[in-house]
Structure formats: C-alpha cells, structure tokens
Design an enzyme around this catalytic site. Sequence first.
Site, PDB file in Angstrom:
ATOM      1  N   ALA A 244      11.182  10.029 -49.140  1.00  0.00           N
ATOM      2  CA  ALA A 244      11.356  11.483 -49.011  1.00  0.00           C
ATOM      3  C   ALA A 244      12.678  11.823 -48.345  1.00  0.00           C
ATOM      4  CB  ALA A 244      10.195  12.058 -48.206  1.00  0.00           C
TER       5      ALA A 244
ATOM      6  N   CYS B 177     -12.292  19.251 -18.247  1.00  0.00           N
ATOM      7  CA  CYS B 177     -12.056  20.692 -18.401  1.00  0.00           C
ATOM      8  C   CYS B 177     -12.183  21.378 -17.043  1.00  0.00           C
ATOM      9  CB  CYS B 177     -13.082  21.252 -19.376  1.00  0.00           C
ATOM     10  SG  CYS B 177     -13.124  23.042 -19.470  1.00  0.00           S
TER      11      CYS B 177
ATOM     12  N   ARG C 262      -0.290   7.774 -29.731  1.00  0.00           N
ATOM     13  CA  ARG C 262       0.369   8.414 -30.878  1.00  0.00           C
ATOM     14  C   ARG C 262       1.234   9.579 -30.412  1.00  0.00           C
ATOM     15  NH1 ARG C 262      -4.304   9.619 -35.106  1.00  0.00           N
ATOM     16  NH2 ARG C 262      -2.584  10.606 -36.241  1.00  0.00           N
TER      17      ARG C 262
ATOM     18  N   THR D 119       2.237  11.756 -49.388  1.00  0.00           N
ATOM     19  CA  THR D 119       0.794  11.721 -49.167  1.00  0.00           C
ATOM     20  C   THR D 119       0.107  10.865 -50.229  1.00  0.00           C
ATOM     21  OG1 THR D 119      -1.241  12.998 -48.890  1.00  0.00           O
ATOM     22  CG2 THR D 119       0.396  13.885 -50.444  1.00  0.00           C
TER      23      THR D 119
ATOM     24  N   HIS E  65      -5.004  19.652 -40.399  1.00  0.00           N
ATOM     25  CA  HIS E  65      -5.783  18.660 -39.644  1.00  0.00           C
ATOM     26  C   HIS E  65      -5.492  18.704 -38.148  1.00  0.00           C
ATOM     27  CE1 HIS E  65      -6.105  16.271 -43.652  1.00  0.00           C
ATOM     28  NE2 HIS E  65      -6.879  17.314 -43.632  1.00  0.00           N
TER      29      HIS E  65
ATOM     30  N   GLN F 264      -0.671  17.759 -43.427  1.00  0.00           N
ATOM     31  CA  GLN F 264      -1.835  17.019 -42.945  1.00  0.00           C
ATOM     32  C   GLN F 264      -1.487  16.317 -41.627  1.00  0.00           C
ATOM     33  OE1 GLN F 264      -3.675  14.712 -46.485  1.00  0.00           O
ATOM     34  NE2 GLN F 264      -1.672  15.412 -47.235  1.00  0.00           N
TER      35      GLN F 264
HETATM   36  C1  BV8 Z   1     -14.820  17.377 -44.199  1.00  0.00           C
HETATM   37  C2  BV8 Z   1      -6.388  14.198 -38.362  1.00  0.00           C
HETATM   38  C3  BV8 Z   1     -16.926  18.412 -44.208  1.00  0.00           C
HETATM   39  C4  BV8 Z   1      -6.816  13.151 -37.402  1.00  0.00           C
HETATM   40  C5  BV8 Z   1      -7.191  13.570 -40.597  1.00  0.00           C
HETATM   41  C6  BV8 Z   1     -14.740  14.517 -51.318  1.00  0.00           C
HETATM   42  C7  BV8 Z   1     -14.703  13.274 -51.861  1.00  0.00           C
HETATM   43  C8  BV8 Z   1     -14.701  12.146 -51.003  1.00  0.00           C
HETATM   44  C9  BV8 Z   1     -14.727  12.256 -49.610  1.00  0.00           C
HETATM   45  C10 BV8 Z   1     -14.754  13.508 -49.081  1.00  0.00           C
HETATM   46  C11 BV8 Z   1     -14.786  14.616 -49.922  1.00  0.00           C
HETATM   47  N1  BV8 Z   1     -14.828  15.701 -49.130  1.00  0.00           N
HETATM   48  C12 BV8 Z   1     -14.827  15.301 -47.825  1.00  0.00           C
HETATM   49  C13 BV8 Z   1     -14.793  13.962 -47.779  1.00  0.00           C
HETATM   50  C14 BV8 Z   1     -14.777  13.174 -46.578  1.00  0.00           C
HETATM   51  C15 BV8 Z   1     -13.372  13.048 -45.948  1.00  0.00           C
HETATM   52  C16 BV8 Z   1     -12.431  12.342 -46.883  1.00  0.00           C
HETATM   53  O1  BV8 Z   1     -11.628  12.945 -47.572  1.00  0.00           O
HETATM   54  N2  BV8 Z   1     -12.525  11.000 -46.855  1.00  0.00           N
HETATM   55  C17 BV8 Z   1     -11.589  10.192 -47.666  1.00  0.00           C
HETATM   56  C18 BV8 Z   1     -11.121   9.038 -46.823  1.00  0.00           C
HETATM   57  C19 BV8 Z   1     -12.237   9.732 -48.915  1.00  0.00           C
HETATM   58  N3  BV8 Z   1     -12.850  14.359 -45.589  1.00  0.00           N
HETATM   59  C20 BV8 Z   1     -13.236  14.867 -44.382  1.00  0.00           C
HETATM   60  O2  BV8 Z   1     -13.993  14.296 -43.612  1.00  0.00           O
HETATM   61  C21 BV8 Z   1     -12.691  16.239 -44.025  1.00  0.00           C
HETATM   62  N4  BV8 Z   1     -13.750  17.057 -43.455  1.00  0.00           N
HETATM   63  O3  BV8 Z   1     -14.938  17.089 -45.361  1.00  0.00           O
HETATM   64  O4  BV8 Z   1     -15.744  18.058 -43.485  1.00  0.00           O
HETATM   65  C22 BV8 Z   1     -17.390  19.607 -43.564  1.00  0.00           C
HETATM   66  C23 BV8 Z   1     -17.255  20.791 -44.239  1.00  0.00           C
HETATM   67  C24 BV8 Z   1     -17.759  21.951 -43.646  1.00  0.00           C
HETATM   68  C25 BV8 Z   1     -18.380  21.890 -42.378  1.00  0.00           C
HETATM   69  C26 BV8 Z   1     -18.441  20.658 -41.701  1.00  0.00           C
HETATM   70  C27 BV8 Z   1     -17.912  19.507 -42.282  1.00  0.00           C
HETATM   71  C28 BV8 Z   1     -11.642  16.138 -42.881  1.00  0.00           C
HETATM   72  C29 BV8 Z   1     -10.491  15.331 -43.290  1.00  0.00           C
HETATM   73  C30 BV8 Z   1      -9.421  15.346 -42.174  1.00  0.00           C
HETATM   74  C31 BV8 Z   1      -9.507  14.119 -41.298  1.00  0.00           C
HETATM   75  N5  BV8 Z   1      -8.388  14.097 -40.342  1.00  0.00           N
HETATM   76  N6  BV8 Z   1      -6.166  13.606 -39.684  1.00  0.00           N
HETATM   77  C32 BV8 Z   1      -5.728  12.128 -37.120  1.00  0.00           C
HETATM   78  O5  BV8 Z   1      -4.611  12.261 -37.654  1.00  0.00           O
HETATM   79  O6  BV8 Z   1      -6.018  11.216 -36.352  1.00  0.00           O
HETATM   80  S1  BV8 Z   1      -6.915  12.852 -42.138  1.00  0.00           S
HETATM   81  C33 BV8 Z   1      -5.466  11.889 -41.930  1.00  0.00           C
HETATM   82  O7  BV8 Z   1      -5.541  10.891 -42.936  1.00  0.00           O
HETATM   83  C34 BV8 Z   1      -4.166  12.606 -42.173  1.00  0.00           C
HETATM   84  O8  BV8 Z   1      -4.156  13.902 -41.634  1.00  0.00           O
HETATM   85  C35 BV8 Z   1      -4.077  12.594 -43.694  1.00  0.00           C
HETATM   86  O9  BV8 Z   1      -4.817  13.661 -44.250  1.00  0.00           O
HETATM   87  C36 BV8 Z   1      -4.780  11.303 -44.057  1.00  0.00           C
HETATM   88  C37 BV8 Z   1      -3.774  10.221 -44.345  1.00  0.00           C
HETATM   89  O10 BV8 Z   1      -3.250  10.539 -45.616  1.00  0.00           O
HETATM   90  P1  BV8 Z   1      -1.652  10.692 -45.793  1.00  0.00           P
HETATM   91  O11 BV8 Z   1      -1.137  11.680 -44.825  1.00  0.00           O
HETATM   92  O12 BV8 Z   1      -1.440  10.899 -47.212  1.00  0.00           O
HETATM   93  O13 BV8 Z   1      -1.095   9.278 -45.289  1.00  0.00           O
HETATM   94  P2  BV8 Z   1      -1.372   7.832 -45.896  1.00  0.00           P
HETATM   95  O14 BV8 Z   1      -1.013   6.896 -44.820  1.00  0.00           O
HETATM   96  O15 BV8 Z   1      -2.719   7.770 -46.514  1.00  0.00           O
HETATM   97  O16 BV8 Z   1      -0.311   7.714 -47.099  1.00  0.00           O
HETATM   98  C38 BV8 Z   1       1.048   7.820 -46.822  1.00  0.00           C
HETATM   99  C39 BV8 Z   1       1.688   8.017 -48.176  1.00  0.00           C
HETATM  100  O17 BV8 Z   1       3.082   8.216 -47.974  1.00  0.00           O
HETATM  101  C40 BV8 Z   1       1.534   6.805 -49.107  1.00  0.00           C
HETATM  102  O18 BV8 Z   1       1.217   7.273 -50.411  1.00  0.00           O
HETATM  103  C41 BV8 Z   1       2.918   6.141 -49.065  1.00  0.00           C
HETATM  104  O19 BV8 Z   1       3.244   5.538 -50.304  1.00  0.00           O
HETATM  105  C42 BV8 Z   1       3.807   7.342 -48.814  1.00  0.00           C
HETATM  106  N7  BV8 Z   1       5.057   7.052 -48.091  1.00  0.00           N
HETATM  107  C43 BV8 Z   1       5.231   6.210 -47.041  1.00  0.00           C
HETATM  108  N8  BV8 Z   1       6.529   6.291 -46.598  1.00  0.00           N
HETATM  109  C44 BV8 Z   1       7.149   7.220 -47.391  1.00  0.00           C
HETATM  110  C45 BV8 Z   1       6.201   7.712 -48.338  1.00  0.00           C
HETATM  111  N9  BV8 Z   1       6.509   8.639 -49.261  1.00  0.00           N
HETATM  112  C46 BV8 Z   1       7.807   9.104 -49.269  1.00  0.00           C
HETATM  113  N10 BV8 Z   1       8.754   8.690 -48.367  1.00  0.00           N
HETATM  114  C47 BV8 Z   1       8.476   7.744 -47.435  1.00  0.00           C
HETATM  115  N11 BV8 Z   1       9.423   7.350 -46.594  1.00  0.00           N
HETATM  116 ZN    ZN Z   2     -14.953  23.088 -21.024  1.00  0.00          ZN
END
Ligand code: BV8
Ligand code: ZN
Length: 262
Positions: A238, A154, A69, A195, A118, A100
Amino acid sequence: MDAAPYLAALRDARHVVVLTGAGVSAESGVPTFRDRQTGLWATFDPMQLATPSAYERDPSLVWGWYEWRRAAVQSAQPNAAHRAITAMAAAVPRLTLITQNVDDLHERAGSASVLHLHGELGRPYCAVCRRAYALPPDPPRVVPDGERIEPPRCESCGGRIRPGVVWFGEALPQAQWRRAVDAASRCDAFFCVGTSSLVQPAASLTDVAIRAGAITIQVNLSPTDMDARVAHSLRGAAGSVLPGLVSEVWGGGNRGGQHRAR
Ligand code: BV8
Ligand code: ZN
C-alpha cells in the site's frame, strides 16, 4: 490513452470510500493479525486473545497485550499509505475513511473523522460501568517481549478497565457502522486496502459497494477472497501503490474545490 481503465472513473468520482485493515499499518512496523506474534504472545492466537472470554479468564494477560500493542503504535509513524489517503481526501469532493485498525496512524497522518469500526487503543473504559478511562499521558512502559499487566481500576465503581476495542463476538459501534454502510452504498469509488477481508461484518462493506455499482479497487500484497469480486485488484505494498495512484489520478493539485473528509 490512460494506462489503467479506472483512472478516468476515479477522476470523476464525487464520493470515495476507503476501507483499511492491518496491512496499511504494516509498513509502520505494526504487526498484522496474520504476522507471527513474538515474545509472550507467540503462543497465543490473536483471534483468541481479542475476546471477552480471554479477558475474563486472564485480564492481566489481555491488558498486557493491549498495552504492548499501544506502546508499539506510539513508537510507530504513519507511512506513505496513510499519507496518500490524506492526500486523496484533499483531492476529491468527499472521502469517507473506514478502518478496522485500532491504532491512530490515520489521524496522525492528518485524516479527519476516521470511522473506527473495531474501536481504538486510546479509548479504554470500565468493563462494569463503561465509564471512559483517562490513560496517563506518557507512553506505556512495557518489556519488549510483553508481560502480564494488571488492568487499572475505575475511579467511579472500582471495576476493571478494558481496552476500548471491539472483541470477537461483540457488536460494532452502531453509529460508525451505520455511517460506513451508508457511505459504501452511496459512493462512486470504493478502495479496500491492506485487509484480508475475512472479518465480518466489516468485509461485507466491499460487497455493499459492489452491489451499489461503485468502482471497487483492492490494494493488497497477496491474494484474498475479494480478488474475484472487486473490479480491480492492485497487487503490491500500500505504501507504494497508493502514492503512485494518487499522483497518477489527481496529480499534485486538488480537483474538488473546498472539501473535507466525511
Ligand atoms: C460480531 C479489534 C455479533 C480488536 C477486531 C459471518 C461469517 C463468519 C463469522 C462471522 C460472521 N459474522 C460475525 C462473525 C464472527 C466474527 C468474524 O468475522 N470472525 C472471522 C474470524 C470469521 N465477527 C465478529 O465477532 C464481530 N462481531 O459479529 O458480533 C454480534 C452482533 C450483534 C450483537 C452482539 C454481537 C466483531 C469483529 C471485530 C473483532 N475485532 N479488532 C483488536 O484489534 O485486538 S478484528 C481484527 O482482525 C482487525 O480489526 C481486523 O478486522 C481483523 C484483521 O483483519 P485485517 O485488518 O484484514 O488484517 P489481517 O492481518 O487479517 O490481513 C492483513 C492483510 O494485509 C493481508 O491480506 C495482507 O496480505 C495485507 N498486507 C500486509 N502488508 C501489506 C498488505 N497489504 C498492502 N500493503 C502492505 N504493506
Ligand atoms: Zn466503572
């Protein structure tokens, strides 16, 4: 008579917040999390690979994915959407850019102090002592279809280096999160761009802005759960919607006097 009802409100906005997701980098050729993965990664769900347990289970698979990536991002260029956000920052008194995305395309488009909720591909660190790891300057050499790559070690404790991103189940960087919530709760206008608004707690920022009475505008190619909650949903890419909107609202010139993104 302004076409869109939000133009006037945007013109008067003192503080604008923009939250972006993978869709804002899609037009730069960086695959989103919804896009089907290719090569070695085709059989893996990104949400599974982006976890501490996947890294524990198979560190060279996960490191290989992130190097693949990183190479894709390094050979990509910011697109018109990234540039429109930079132009918006120059046109308003205050803009807070929250992403994000783990790529650096906002910065390469000229955006300053981007809040990466993130993490960033360019900031790996030791999984044991958390010491930052300096990546070699040259772009990662990866095979097109991806491959397993043993993570480097490391220099200080010999631990494995891990990507500088926030994995599912891991907490967000608290300083960036607090600044993001603060900005969303105080802004006049809030954009969520490219998003799916499915990942928490990032997606909840739009609800913070809605509750704070800001004008909320979504820009997305497709419908999302936010359609029913935001004030205005602009359907389209976008890279074409944002430049059009910026020139329609703020014309070429800037209206906010001396200002910087913060
Ligand atoms: C945590 C980094 C706890 C890594 C990422 C509440 C309810 C349910 C679940 C949860 C909740 N709270 C927490 C959770 C769990 C989880 C979560 O949300 N799960 C989801 C799947 C349900 N959240 C977590 O685990 C978070 N941490 O809760 O920790 C905690 C708290 C305290 C102490 C300890 C622990 C951490 C979440 C972060 C994970 N890391 N990324 C990497 O990149 O490899 S998330 C990653 O996926 C991205 O960063 C981003 O956030 C997400 C993808 O979403 P989008 O960016 O929106 O992209 P996507 O592909 O989904 O959509 C693209 C959109 O663009 C589409 O809508 C499409 O139509 C549109 N599009 C496409 N092309 C265009 C366009 N729009 C306009 N123009 C275009 N050209
Ligand atoms: Zn180390």
